[in-house]
Design a protein around this motif. Structure first.
Motif, short mmCIF file in Angstrom:
data_model
loop_
_atom_site.label_atom_id
_atom_site.label_comp_id
_atom_site.label_asym_id
_atom_site.label_seq_id
_atom_site.Cartn_x
_atom_site.Cartn_y
_atom_site.Cartn_z
N LEU A 1 151.98 65.96 96.60
CA LEU A 1 152.66 64.72 97.43
C LEU A 1 151.49 64.18 98.25
N GLN A 2 150.78 65.06 99.04
CA GLN A 2 149.70 64.47 99.71
C GLN A 2 148.77 63.93 99.34
N CYS A 3 148.44 64.14 97.81
CA CYS A 3 147.30 63.15 97.11
C CYS A 3 147.72 61.96 96.87
N ILE A 4 149.24 61.92 96.50
CA ILE A 4 149.89 60.46 96.18
C ILE A 4 149.88 59.94 97.39
N MET A 5 150.11 60.40 98.61
CA MET A 5 150.03 59.53 99.95
C MET A 5 148.65 59.01 100.16
N LYS A 6 147.62 59.63 99.88
CA LYS A 6 146.33 59.06 100.34
C LYS A 6 145.84 58.20 99.27
N GLU A 7 146.12 58.36 98.05
CA GLU A 7 145.93 57.26 96.99
C GLU A 7 146.52 55.87 97.15
N THR A 8 148.08 56.09 97.70
CA THR A 8 148.70 54.75 98.14
C THR A 8 147.93 54.11 99.22
N PHE A 9 147.54 55.05 100.17
CA PHE A 9 146.84 54.47 101.48
C PHE A 9 145.50 53.65 101.04
N ARG A 10 145.01 54.34 100.03
CA ARG A 10 143.67 53.94 99.68
C ARG A 10 143.65 52.34 98.94
N ALA B 1 154.16 53.22 96.93
CA ALA B 1 153.89 54.55 96.23
C ALA B 1 154.92 54.70 95.09
N MET B 2 156.18 54.39 95.43
CA MET B 2 157.27 54.43 94.47
C MET B 2 157.02 53.30 93.23
N THR B 3 156.13 52.09 93.44
CA THR B 3 155.79 51.12 92.29
C THR B 3 154.85 51.74 91.61
N GLU B 4 153.71 52.40 92.23
CA GLU B 4 152.81 52.97 91.55
C GLU B 4 153.24 54.35 90.57
N LEU B 5 153.98 54.98 91.28
CA LEU B 5 154.55 56.22 90.53
C LEU B 5 155.50 55.71 89.42
N LEU C 1 140.21 50.76 90.99
CA LEU C 1 141.21 50.05 90.70
C LEU C 1 142.26 51.06 89.95
N MET C 2 142.15 52.35 89.65
CA MET C 2 142.99 53.07 89.11
C MET C 2 143.68 53.96 89.97
N PHE C 3 145.07 54.05 89.80
CA PHE C 3 145.92 54.82 90.75
C PHE C 3 145.63 56.35 90.22
N ASN C 4 145.18 56.98 90.89
CA ASN C 4 144.84 58.56 90.62
C ASN C 4 144.75 59.57 91.42
N PRO C 5 145.78 60.07 91.87
CA PRO C 5 146.03 60.98 92.76
C PRO C 5 145.02 62.18 92.94
N GLU C 6 144.88 62.47 91.69
CA GLU C 6 143.92 63.76 91.47
C GLU C 6 142.47 63.74 92.12
N ARG C 7 142.13 62.43 92.32
CA ARG C 7 140.82 62.08 93.15
C ARG C 7 140.67 63.02 94.32
N PHE C 8 141.83 63.07 95.07
CA PHE C 8 141.98 63.91 96.37
C PHE C 8 142.26 65.36 96.09
N TRP C 9 142.25 65.86 94.82
CA TRP C 9 142.69 67.10 94.78
C TRP C 9 141.48 68.11 95.13
N ASN C 10 141.50 68.93 96.08
CA ASN C 10 140.58 69.82 96.54
C ASN C 10 139.67 69.12 97.46
N SER C 11 140.00 67.74 97.86
CA SER C 11 139.19 66.87 98.47
C SER C 11 139.61 67.12 100.05
N GLU C 12 138.45 66.90 100.88
CA GLU C 12 138.77 67.14 102.45
C GLU C 12 138.85 65.84 103.02
#
Length: 487
Positions: free
Chosen positions: A342-351, A303-307, A399-410
């Motif tokens: 922050l939760q979006c960042i976590m989900k994107e890192t797990f993905r 997560a730190m690497t991606e940020l 392949l893109m790190f994009n936390p916003e893809r989880f914004w307003n996502s269930e």
């Protein structure tokens, strides 16, 4: 020499028989998953040469489909690489896919007979899982991580993010389980314990001939189980001392209920049919450390690497933390629900970086029909969640790190949404998931809310090495080193 010739002859005979059975079966009514025709002895192992099997299997799946069968040595292995097929297996036929395929090294010291990872689904298994899900760690150990980073900041020195997170995770777990630190950097015994955990994780990750050629089990040709037995014995001896010490405290002061060890000892006294001896407790503690340390620390590092390679995302995360928590404050568990980015960042890192890219292997105990394909009895089952997280039919610009893809996502990571199952799903969902979902966002959020970060050596973000190192967990091939700068 005669011994080697006998082994080779046995391998050839067995492989030829299996190939004949496969040909005959294909002519019958059963339809097996597609895949490469196996060579004698090696089967399809040569297609997984190299240190990135999850990527090799993803490439093969693009040709042979989301349910693919390979012969790895002598073992039928089915690889499932799509979320739709995984849903069929782990939601609609979960019981049929709930048996573990046990690596030979986990038979050392009979660990597989007591491990919650290996135990069959039963009342004992459910009791242990419940304990693992219900205990909450003390977040006071996060302060030690921040203090360590502050000391490095004052000296202008970089922090090895993965190692610092590993040490913190280890102490969070040891305080949750035993109410004491086991990784004080100034303690020789604690350093030895840390090395033992590393050795166990490394030993479990190494390819082992016995897992591909089960008849070699008695010979242990790579001495893998023997080495693992040495490491596990040392850890169990340490846990024996800690349990004996606690039993003496309880004899003098009476029963308490302050940590996981007390909870387990209480159950062993009150419900001996569920936890009938201290051996189970020792092996459970080993499970907790093995499942909860590398996985959590690697996720923080990724997560730190991606940020660091996506400064805009880091800026957004730090702004959210400053607004909601207050700049410089440490997080606690209750804060995380108020931090959607922050939760979006976590989900994107797990993905992008699932810690078990193929999950832990499973096995079918009888023939199972999955979406029209017959999966033969005793087949090993792998779920390539790494490939699922990069599936372009599900994820835009995967392949893109994009936390916003989880914004307003269930979409969640707890095994309900099969597009994103870094911890697996069904009965065998990873027992470390509750710990990871508590520890990782608190560590990451506290690091982001306490410092600005700069990559060591003034490396440009686009030049940061992103290579993976495959093992029982998916680590960075080159550790992330970053300099903390006071906010």
């Amino acid at each position: 020499m005669d011994y080697e010739r006998i082994l080779v002859a046995l391998c050839l005979a067995w492989t030829l028989v299996q190939c004949l059975r496969l040909l005959l079966a294909k002519r019958g009514s059963r339809k097996f998953p597609p895949g490469l025709f196996p060579l004698p002895v090696v089967g399809n192992l040569h297609h997984l040469l190299g240190d990135q099997p999850h990527k090799s299997l993803a490439r093969l799946a693009r040709k042979y489909g989301p349910v693919m069968m390979l012969k790895l040595g002598m073992v039928n292995t089915v690889i499932i690489s799509s979320s739709a097929m995984t849903r069929e297996a782990l939601q609609k036929q979960d019981l049929a896919f709930s048996t573990r395929s046990i690596p030979d090294v986990l038979r050392a010291r009979n660990h597989c007979q007591f491990s919650v990872i290996c135990l069959p689904v039963s009342s004992k298994w459910r009791t242990i899982r419940k304990i693992m899900n219900s205990n909450i760690f003390s977040s006071s150990k996060i302060q030690e991580l921040i203090t360590f980073c502050q000391n490095n900041s004052q000296a202008g020195e970089a922090v090895d993010i993965g190692r610092a997170a590993f040490r913190t995770t280890m102490n969070l777990l040891s305080n949750t389980i035993f109410s004491k630190d086991l990784t004080d950097p100034y303690s020789d015994s604690a350093k030895e314990f840390k090395e033992l955990v590393w050795n166990i994780m490394e030993g479990a990750a190494k390819p082992n001939l016995v897992d591909f050629y089960p008849f070699m089990e008695k010979f242990d040709p790579q001495r893998s189980q023997r080495r693992m037995s040495v490491h596990i014995t040392k850890v169990l001896d340490l846990f024996t001392d800690l349990i004996d010490e606690r039993l003496e405290e309880r004899r003098v002061s009476g029963n308490k209920n302050v940590d996981v060890l007390d909870t387990l000892l209480n159950i062993s006294q009150e419900k001996p049919d569920e936890i009938d001896n201290n051996t189970i407790i020792k092996h459970l503690c080993l499970d907790l450390f093995a499942a909860g340390t590398d996985t959590s620390s690697n996720t923080v590092e990724w997560a730190m690497t991606e940020l660091l390679t996506n400064p805009d995302a880091m800026t957004k995360a730090q702004a959210e933390l400053a607004d909601v928590i207050g700049k410089g404050r440490l997080l606690n568990e209750g804060d995380v629900t108020s931090l959607p980015y922050l939760q979006c960042i976590m989900k994107e890192t797990f993905r992008l970086h699932p810690q078990a890219p193929l999950l832990l292997p499973r096995r079918v105990e009888q023939d199972v029909v999955l979406c029209g394909y017959t999966i033969p009895k005793d087949s090993k089952i792998l779920f390539n969640v790494w490939a699922m997280g990069r599936d372009p039919s599900i994820w835009k610009n995967p392949l893109m790190f994009n936390p916003e893809r989880f914004w307003n996502s269930e979409i969640d990571v707890r095994g309900r949404d099969f597009e994103l199952i870094p911890f697996g799903a069904g009965r065998r969902i990873c027992p470390a998931m509750p710990m990871a979902l508590r520890m990782v966002p608190i560590m990451l959020g506290s690091l982001l809310n306490s410092f600005r970060w700069k990559i060591e050596g003034d490396i440009a973000p686009k030049d940061l090495n992103m290579e993976e190192k495959f093992g029982i967990t998916l680590a960075k091939a080159h550790p992330l080193r970053a300099i903390p700068i006071p906010l």
